[in-house]
Design a protein around this motif. Structure first.
Motif, PDB file in Angstrom:
ATOM      1  N   ARG A   1     -10.718 -18.898  -8.364  1.00  0.00           N
ATOM      2  CA  ARG A   1      -9.807 -17.978  -9.041  1.00  0.00           C
ATOM      3  C   ARG A   1     -10.228 -16.532  -8.750  1.00  0.00           C
ATOM      4  N   PHE A   2      -9.274 -15.755  -8.269  1.00  0.00           N
ATOM      5  CA  PHE A   2      -9.529 -14.363  -7.931  1.00  0.00           C
ATOM      6  C   PHE A   2      -8.829 -13.451  -8.935  1.00  0.00           C
ATOM      7  N   PRO A   3      -9.595 -12.593  -9.608  1.00  0.00           N
ATOM      8  CA  PRO A   3      -8.961 -11.687 -10.568  1.00  0.00           C
ATOM      9  C   PRO A   3      -8.201 -10.568  -9.872  1.00  0.00           C
ATOM     10  N   GLN A   4      -7.241 -10.038 -10.560  1.00  0.00           N
ATOM     11  CA  GLN A   4      -6.496  -8.864 -10.089  1.00  0.00           C
ATOM     12  C   GLN A   4      -7.244  -7.637 -10.592  1.00  0.00           C
ATOM     13  N   LEU A   5      -7.459  -6.669  -9.719  1.00  0.00           N
ATOM     14  CA  LEU A   5      -8.205  -5.467 -10.076  1.00  0.00           C
ATOM     15  C   LEU A   5      -7.300  -4.241 -10.035  1.00  0.00           C
ATOM     16  N   ALA A   6      -7.742  -3.181 -10.708  1.00  0.00           N
ATOM     17  CA  ALA A   6      -7.052  -1.895 -10.646  1.00  0.00           C
ATOM     18  C   ALA A   6      -8.034  -0.861 -10.105  1.00  0.00           C
ATOM     19  N   THR A   7      -7.578  -0.046  -9.175  1.00  0.00           N
ATOM     20  CA  THR A   7      -8.447   0.974  -8.593  1.00  0.00           C
ATOM     21  C   THR A   7      -8.411   2.242  -9.438  1.00  0.00           C
ATOM     22  N   VAL A   8      -9.304   3.179  -9.113  1.00  0.00           N
ATOM     23  CA  VAL A   8      -9.292   4.466  -9.810  1.00  0.00           C
ATOM     24  C   VAL A   8      -7.997   5.213  -9.529  1.00  0.00           C
ATOM     25  N   HIS A   9      -7.289   4.832  -8.488  1.00  0.00           N
ATOM     26  CA  HIS A   9      -6.001   5.442  -8.147  1.00  0.00           C
ATOM     27  C   HIS A   9      -4.835   4.688  -8.783  1.00  0.00           C
ATOM     28  N   LYS A  10      -5.164   3.714  -9.630  1.00  0.00           N
ATOM     29  CA  LYS A  10      -4.188   2.895 -10.358  1.00  0.00           C
ATOM     30  C   LYS A  10      -3.380   1.972  -9.459  1.00  0.00           C
ATOM     31  N   ASN A  11      -3.926   1.634  -8.295  1.00  0.00           N
ATOM     32  CA  ASN A  11      -3.309   0.635  -7.428  1.00  0.00           C
ATOM     33  C   ASN A  11      -3.824  -0.741  -7.819  1.00  0.00           C
ATOM     34  N   VAL A  12      -3.015  -1.753  -7.600  1.00  0.00           N
ATOM     35  CA  VAL A  12      -3.398  -3.127  -7.913  1.00  0.00           C
ATOM     36  C   VAL A  12      -3.987  -3.774  -6.658  1.00  0.00           C
ATOM     37  N   VAL A  13      -5.099  -4.466  -6.848  1.00  0.00           N
ATOM     38  CA  VAL A  13      -5.756  -5.162  -5.743  1.00  0.00           C
ATOM     39  C   VAL A  13      -5.784  -6.648  -6.083  1.00  0.00           C
ATOM     40  N   VAL A  14      -5.188  -7.451  -5.199  1.00  0.00           N
ATOM     41  CA  VAL A  14      -5.169  -8.906  -5.363  1.00  0.00           C
ATOM     42  C   VAL A  14      -5.946  -9.518  -4.202  1.00  0.00           C
ATOM     43  N   ALA A  15      -6.082 -10.820  -4.200  1.00  0.00           N
ATOM     44  CA  ALA A  15      -6.881 -11.508  -3.180  1.00  0.00           C
ATOM     45  C   ALA A  15      -6.468 -11.121  -1.760  1.00  0.00           C
ATOM     46  N   GLU A  16      -5.200 -10.907  -1.546  1.00  0.00           N
ATOM     47  CA  GLU A  16      -4.717 -10.568  -0.203  1.00  0.00           C
ATOM     48  C   GLU A  16      -5.210  -9.204   0.265  1.00  0.00           C
ATOM     49  N   THR A  17      -5.528  -8.321  -0.673  1.00  0.00           N
ATOM     50  CA  THR A  17      -5.936  -6.964  -0.291  1.00  0.00           C
ATOM     51  C   THR A  17      -7.384  -6.638  -0.644  1.00  0.00           C
ATOM     52  N   TYR A  18      -8.172  -7.628  -1.038  1.00  0.00           N
ATOM     53  CA  TYR A  18      -9.594  -7.388  -1.327  1.00  0.00           C
ATOM     54  C   TYR A  18     -10.304  -6.730  -0.149  1.00  0.00           C
ATOM     55  N   HIS A  19      -9.979  -7.168   1.058  1.00  0.00           N
ATOM     56  CA  HIS A  19     -10.674  -6.632   2.231  1.00  0.00           C
ATOM     57  C   HIS A  19     -10.514  -5.122   2.329  1.00  0.00           C
ATOM     58  N   GLN A  20      -9.396  -4.578   1.893  1.00  0.00           N
ATOM     59  CA  GLN A  20      -9.190  -3.134   1.947  1.00  0.00           C
ATOM     60  C   GLN A  20     -10.062  -2.406   0.930  1.00  0.00           C
ATOM     61  N   LEU A  21     -10.294  -3.056  -0.193  1.00  0.00           N
ATOM     62  CA  LEU A  21     -11.141  -2.481  -1.228  1.00  0.00           C
ATOM     63  C   LEU A  21     -12.516  -2.136  -0.656  1.00  0.00           C
ATOM     64  N   TYR A  22     -13.052  -3.038   0.138  1.00  0.00           N
ATOM     65  CA  TYR A  22     -14.376  -2.817   0.717  1.00  0.00           C
ATOM     66  C   TYR A  22     -14.320  -2.012   2.009  1.00  0.00           C
ATOM     67  N   ARG A  23     -13.322  -2.244   2.816  1.00  0.00           N
ATOM     68  CA  ARG A  23     -13.211  -1.528   4.091  1.00  0.00           C
ATOM     69  C   ARG A  23     -13.136  -0.022   3.867  1.00  0.00           C
ATOM     70  N   TYR A  24     -12.384   0.379   2.848  1.00  0.00           N
ATOM     71  CA  TYR A  24     -12.178   1.805   2.597  1.00  0.00           C
ATOM     72  C   TYR A  24     -12.995   2.332   1.422  1.00  0.00           C
ATOM     73  N   CYS A  25     -13.944   1.515   0.935  1.00  0.00           N
ATOM     74  CA  CYS A  25     -14.842   1.924  -0.168  1.00  0.00           C
ATOM     75  C   CYS A  25     -14.057   2.449  -1.374  1.00  0.00           C
ATOM     76  N   ILE A  26     -13.034   1.708  -1.745  1.00  0.00           N
ATOM     77  CA  ILE A  26     -12.190   2.102  -2.877  1.00  0.00           C
ATOM     78  C   ILE A  26     -12.870   1.642  -4.167  1.00  0.00           C
ATOM     79  N   ARG A  27     -12.977   2.545  -5.105  1.00  0.00           N
ATOM     80  CA  ARG A  27     -13.615   2.216  -6.384  1.00  0.00           C
ATOM     81  C   ARG A  27     -12.591   1.616  -7.348  1.00  0.00           C
ATOM     82  N   THR A  28     -13.068   0.704  -8.149  1.00  0.00           N
ATOM     83  CA  THR A  28     -12.218   0.148  -9.198  1.00  0.00           C
ATOM     84  C   THR A  28     -12.422   0.970 -10.462  1.00  0.00           C
ATOM     85  N   GLN A  29     -11.504   0.813 -11.395  1.00  0.00           N
ATOM     86  CA  GLN A  29     -11.618   1.511 -12.674  1.00  0.00           C
ATOM     87  C   GLN A  29     -12.857   1.009 -13.417  1.00  0.00           C
ATOM     88  N   GLU A  30     -13.464   1.876 -14.179  1.00  0.00           N
ATOM     89  CA  GLU A  30     -14.684   1.520 -14.926  1.00  0.00           C
ATOM     90  C   GLU A  30     -14.480   0.259 -15.761  1.00  0.00           C
TER      91      GLU A  30
END
Length: 98
Positions: free
Chosen positions: A45-74
């Motif tokens: 099970r993969f949780p849905q995350l929200a970035t500091v920019h208020k974008n939604v990150v799902v399993a399909e886009t996890y790779h972008q979270l790390y590739r571009y060093c995007i921070r999630t909300q606290e």
């Protein structure tokens, strides 16, 4: 693992074929789609995350979270830890199958 499941030695054969289902899985970044192709749908099970920019990150886009060093909300720290735990569990499952 996908190639083994499909009794294929060369991914190029799939990419050059007319089998769009296998192509879609093989070229996907969507972990859920790949795991479904491996018969593991729902086992991870993969949780849905929200970035500091208020974008939604799902399993399909996890790779972008790390590739571009995007921070999630606290307040997403626990979900990010869950995601990393799930990714580790997938890696361990793959290692056992290799």
């Amino acid at each position: 693992m996908l190639l083994d499941k499909w009794n294929e030695e060369n991914s190029k054969n799939i990419l050059d074929s007319n089998d769009s289902r296998k192509k879609d899985i093989l070229t996907s970044h969507n972990l859920e789609k790949i795991l479904k192709g491996l018969g593991q749908q729902g086992n991870f099970r993969f949780p849905q995350l929200a970035t500091v920019h208020k974008n939604v990150v799902v399993a399909e886009t996890y790779h972008q979270l790390y590739r571009y060093c995007i921070r999630t909300q606290e307040k997403q720290q626990d979900k990010e830890e869950k995601m990393e735990e799930t990714l580790n569990n997938v890696a361990c499952w793959i290692e056992k199958g290799m």
